[in-house]
Enzyme design. Structure first.
Site, PDB file in Angstrom:
ATOM      1  N   CYS A 117       0.893  -1.159   0.000  1.00  0.00           N
ATOM      2  CA  CYS A 117       0.000   0.000   0.000  1.00  0.00           C
ATOM      3  C   CYS A 117       0.928   1.203   0.000  1.00  0.00           C
ATOM      4  O   CYS A 117       1.612   1.446   0.996  1.00  0.00           O
ATOM      5  CB  CYS A 117      -0.913   0.034   1.218  1.00  0.00           C
ATOM      6  SG  CYS A 117      -1.893   1.554   1.222  1.00  0.00           S
ATOM      7  N   CYS A 120      -0.411   4.096   2.680  1.00  0.00           N
ATOM      8  CA  CYS A 120      -0.487   3.870   4.123  1.00  0.00           C
ATOM      9  C   CYS A 120      -0.237   2.403   4.409  1.00  0.00           C
ATOM     10  O   CYS A 120       0.867   1.922   4.212  1.00  0.00           O
ATOM     11  CB  CYS A 120      -1.803   4.384   4.687  1.00  0.00           C
ATOM     12  SG  CYS A 120      -3.236   4.013   3.666  1.00  0.00           S
ATOM     13  N   CYS A 122      -2.966  -0.306   3.909  1.00  0.00           N
ATOM     14  CA  CYS A 122      -4.097  -1.176   3.574  1.00  0.00           C
ATOM     15  C   CYS A 122      -3.575  -2.605   3.434  1.00  0.00           C
ATOM     16  O   CYS A 122      -2.569  -2.840   2.772  1.00  0.00           O
ATOM     17  CB  CYS A 122      -4.758  -0.734   2.269  1.00  0.00           C
ATOM     18  SG  CYS A 122      -5.473   0.920   2.363  1.00  0.00           S
TER      19      CYS A 122
END
Ligand code: FE
Length: 222
Positions: A117, A120, A122
């Site tokens: 990700c 961030c 995920c």
């Protein structure tokens, strides 16, 4: 290469994650409890870390390992997982709380899949549990895209040069589960035995399943 990367994050809202960033009331309570227990000397912070490590690497990813093992062993389930991974995973009782879509991506001799990700962290927590610290780190998030083969080398994975590496960028809406190739020499293995070969990292694409020969050797050891 990483042609797919980057085409999704622009289009979705990354602000409605509840698994990261702002802590949930439950997270806050757990942290408060932990700090009180540590302060009073009731628990050793190292023991708490060990517990978290256990969940990240062993307990959490067992759901995913069962999904992979069933995909290897059961052709009907394999097709179901290809057609609609969210539905197939729910059918095994692994239900996500956010309703995000799961997509299974399949390693082949020609193509290796890896998940990141970039914005961030995920992560397909329904099947893999807590994300490992490195998954959330800035170096992994940027380098997985820029130099996936270099990242794999650091994880000890050397793929044949002709194998393409495809990097999938997870989002709040779509989470990827890598289905590694079934190891040679596992004909007739039960789903449970097969699941024992599936590592967390092999489902992120930064690792490969255990070698069946070494597992068999360990089990029949002294
Ligand atoms: Fe994210």
């Amino acid at each position: 290469m990483s042609g797919d990367h980057g085409r999704r994050h622009g289009a979705h809202d990354h602000h409605h994650h509840d698994h990261e960033g702002a802590l949930s009331p439950m997270d806050l309570r757990v942290r408060a409890l932990e700090s009180i227990l540590v302060e009073k000397g009731y628990v050793d912070p190292a023991a708490v870390d060990e517990l978290i490590e256990t969940y990240e690497s062993r307990v959490g990813p067992r759901n995913g390992a069962r999904v992979v093992a069933k995909a290897w062993a059961d052709p009907a389930f394999r097709e179901r997982l290809r057609a609609d991974a969210t539905e197939a995973i729910v059918s095994l009782g692994y239900i996500g709380r956010q309703g995000e879509h799961m997509v299974a991506v399949w390693n082949t001799p020609d193509e290796h899949n890896m998940v990141v990700c970039t914005l961030c962290s995920c992560y397909p927590w329904t099947v893999l549990g807590l994300p490992p610290t490195w998954y959330k780190s800035a170096p992994y998030r940027s380098r997985a895209v820029l130099d996936p083969r270099g990242v794999l080398a650091e994880f000890g994975v050397a793929l044949p040069p002709e194998t393409r590496i495809r990097v999938w960028d997870s989002t709040a809406e779509i989470r990827y589960l890598v289905i590694p190739m079934r190891p040679e020499g596992t004909q007739g293995w039960s789903e449970e035995a097969l699941a024992g070969l599936v590592t967390r990292d092999s489902m992120i694409g930064t690792g490969l399943p255990h070698d069946p020969a070494s597992v068999a050797a360990a089990e029949s050891g002294p």
